[in-house]
Design a protein around this motif. Sequence first.
Motif, PDB file in Angstrom:
ATOM      1  N   LYS A   2     138.265 107.826  79.340  1.00 24.66           N
ATOM      2  CA  LYS A   2     137.726 107.185  78.185  1.00 24.66           C
ATOM      3  C   LYS A   2     138.480 107.003  77.091  1.00 24.66           C
ATOM      4  O   LYS A   2     139.317 108.211  76.736  1.00 24.66           O
ATOM      5  N   PRO A   3     138.518 106.044  76.256  1.00 23.25           N
ATOM      6  CA  PRO A   3     139.331 105.978  75.260  1.00 23.25           C
ATOM      7  C   PRO A   3     138.391 106.657  73.951  1.00 23.25           C
ATOM      8  O   PRO A   3     137.341 106.447  73.545  1.00 23.25           O
ATOM      9  N   VAL A   4     139.285 107.585  72.946  1.00 22.31           N
ATOM     10  CA  VAL A   4     138.633 107.988  71.859  1.00 22.31           C
ATOM     11  C   VAL A   4     139.695 108.143  70.787  1.00 22.31           C
ATOM     12  O   VAL A   4     141.145 107.982  70.946  1.00 22.31           O
ATOM     13  N   LEU A   5     139.249 108.123  69.553  1.00 22.42           N
ATOM     14  CA  LEU A   5     140.164 108.308  68.364  1.00 22.42           C
ATOM     15  C   LEU A   5     139.928 109.795  67.899  1.00 22.42           C
ATOM     16  O   LEU A   5     138.989 110.072  67.974  1.00 22.42           O
ATOM     17  N   VAL A   6     141.133 110.284  67.811  1.00 21.84           N
ATOM     18  CA  VAL A   6     141.266 111.887  67.346  1.00 21.84           C
ATOM     19  C   VAL A   6     141.983 111.903  66.098  1.00 21.84           C
ATOM     20  O   VAL A   6     143.049 111.443  65.925  1.00 21.84           O
ATOM     21  N   THR A   7     141.337 112.712  65.171  1.00 19.60           N
ATOM     22  CA  THR A   7     142.103 113.164  63.808  1.00 19.60           C
ATOM     23  C   THR A   7     142.221 114.609  64.155  1.00 19.60           C
ATOM     24  O   THR A   7     141.614 115.353  64.667  1.00 19.60           O
ATOM     25  N   THR A   8     143.517 115.036  63.326  1.00 21.95           N
ATOM     26  CA  THR A   8     143.814 116.328  63.322  1.00 21.95           C
ATOM     27  C   THR A   8     143.738 116.995  61.890  1.00 21.95           C
ATOM     28  O   THR A   8     143.801 116.292  60.898  1.00 21.95           O
ATOM     29  N   ALA A   9     144.049 118.310  61.899  1.00 19.34           N
ATOM     30  CA  ALA A   9     144.171 118.961  60.776  1.00 19.34           C
ATOM     31  C   ALA A   9     145.386 118.610  59.896  1.00 19.34           C
ATOM     32  O   ALA A   9     145.464 119.137  58.663  1.00 19.34           O
ATOM     33  N   HIS A  10     146.438 117.863  60.819  1.00 22.75           N
ATOM     34  CA  HIS A  10     147.694 117.603  59.897  1.00 22.75           C
ATOM     35  C   HIS A  10     147.729 116.292  59.700  1.00 22.75           C
ATOM     36  O   HIS A  10     148.762 115.907  59.551  1.00 22.75           O
ATOM     37  N   ARG A  11     146.607 115.534  59.491  1.00 20.01           N
ATOM     38  CA  ARG A  11     146.410 114.281  59.122  1.00 20.01           C
ATOM     39  C   ARG A  11     146.875 113.314  60.288  1.00 20.01           C
ATOM     40  O   ARG A  11     146.918 111.995  59.877  1.00 20.01           O
ATOM     41  N   GLY A  12     146.914 113.738  61.387  1.00 22.30           N
ATOM     42  CA  GLY A  12     147.140 112.815  62.322  1.00 22.30           C
ATOM     43  C   GLY A  12     145.954 112.035  63.017  1.00 22.30           C
ATOM     44  O   GLY A  12     144.983 112.327  62.896  1.00 22.30           O
ATOM     45  N   VAL A  13     146.396 110.798  63.218  1.00 24.89           N
ATOM     46  CA  VAL A  13     145.243 109.830  63.685  1.00 24.89           C
ATOM     47  C   VAL A  13     145.820 109.209  65.022  1.00 24.89           C
ATOM     48  O   VAL A  13     146.916 108.571  65.141  1.00 24.89           O
ATOM     49  N   PHE A  14     145.094 109.711  66.012  1.00 23.44           N
ATOM     50  CA  PHE A  14     145.541 109.013  67.295  1.00 23.44           C
ATOM     51  C   PHE A  14     144.429 108.535  68.266  1.00 23.44           C
ATOM     52  O   PHE A  14     143.270 108.759  67.964  1.00 23.44           O
ATOM     53  N   ALA A  15     144.860 107.396  68.983  1.00 23.89           N
ATOM     54  CA  ALA A  15     144.110 106.622  69.938  1.00 23.89           C
ATOM     55  C   ALA A  15     144.639 107.053  71.247  1.00 23.89           C
ATOM     56  O   ALA A  15     145.853 106.897  71.629  1.00 23.89           O
ATOM     57  N   GLY A  16     143.765 107.487  72.330  1.00 25.00           N
ATOM     58  CA  GLY A  16     144.215 107.697  73.649  1.00 25.00           C
ATOM     59  C   GLY A  16     142.999 108.053  74.749  1.00 25.00           C
ATOM     60  O   GLY A  16     141.895 107.863  74.110  1.00 25.00           O
ATOM     61  N   LEU A  17     143.412 108.365  75.911  1.00 24.57           N
ATOM     62  CA  LEU A  17     142.547 108.489  77.046  1.00 24.57           C
ATOM     63  C   LEU A  17     142.254 109.854  77.034  1.00 24.57           C
ATOM     64  O   LEU A  17     143.344 110.715  77.097  1.00 24.57           O
ATOM     65  N   VAL A  18     140.891 110.421  77.456  1.00 23.27           N
ATOM     66  CA  VAL A  18     140.520 111.866  77.794  1.00 23.27           C
ATOM     67  C   VAL A  18     139.757 111.603  79.283  1.00 23.27           C
ATOM     68  O   VAL A  18     139.359 110.700  79.462  1.00 23.27           O
ATOM     69  N   ASP A  19     139.706 112.619  80.022  1.00 21.62           N
ATOM     70  CA  ASP A  19     139.089 112.873  81.203  1.00 21.62           C
ATOM     71  C   ASP A  19     137.497 112.255  80.728  1.00 21.62           C
ATOM     72  O   ASP A  19     136.995 112.820  79.484  1.00 21.62           O
ATOM     73  N   ASP A  20     136.686 111.934  81.406  1.00 25.57           N
ATOM     74  CA  ASP A  20     135.205 111.325  81.290  1.00 25.57           C
ATOM     75  C   ASP A  20     134.349 112.863  80.967  1.00 25.57           C
ATOM     76  O   ASP A  20     133.618 112.823  80.135  1.00 25.57           O
ATOM     77  N   ASP A  21     134.850 113.798  81.886  1.00 27.04           N
ATOM     78  CA  ASP A  21     134.147 115.159  81.569  1.00 27.04           C
ATOM     79  C   ASP A  21     134.727 116.133  80.619  1.00 27.04           C
ATOM     80  O   ASP A  21     134.484 117.416  80.507  1.00 27.04           O
ATOM     81  N   HIS A  22     135.850 115.650  79.814  1.00 23.15           N
ATOM     82  CA  HIS A  22     136.479 116.581  78.834  1.00 23.15           C
ATOM     83  C   HIS A  22     135.413 117.259  77.879  1.00 23.15           C
ATOM     84  O   HIS A  22     134.822 116.498  77.303  1.00 23.15           O
TER      85      HIS A  22
END
Length: 89
Positions: A2-22
């Motif tokens: 499934k697609p998710v948007l992820v932010t990090t403590a280092h000000r990164g903003v990423f969109a990508g795929l993770v396993d459904d059961d992650h």
Amino acid sequence: MKPVLVTTAHRGVFAGLVDDDHDMTLRDFPLKSARMAIYWGTTLGVMQLAATGPTEKSRISAEADVPMLHDVTAVFAITPEAWEAWRKS
């Protein structure tokens, strides 16, 4: 996956795929087919990237697998419309 948007403590903003059961409570995890928002280019903030995707003003990186993304601060669900826009960016 499934697609998710992820932010990090280092000000990164990423969109990508993770396993459904992650386990989304982890602070470190891998992303497949990820892209980074170099410049958001939004008028409604970072969550606009999850709701409708990058805009014409956004600058988005090339696609790559990220074996381990560290220091995750937030994970947002991405709408199908937004994911399609990320894929086309």
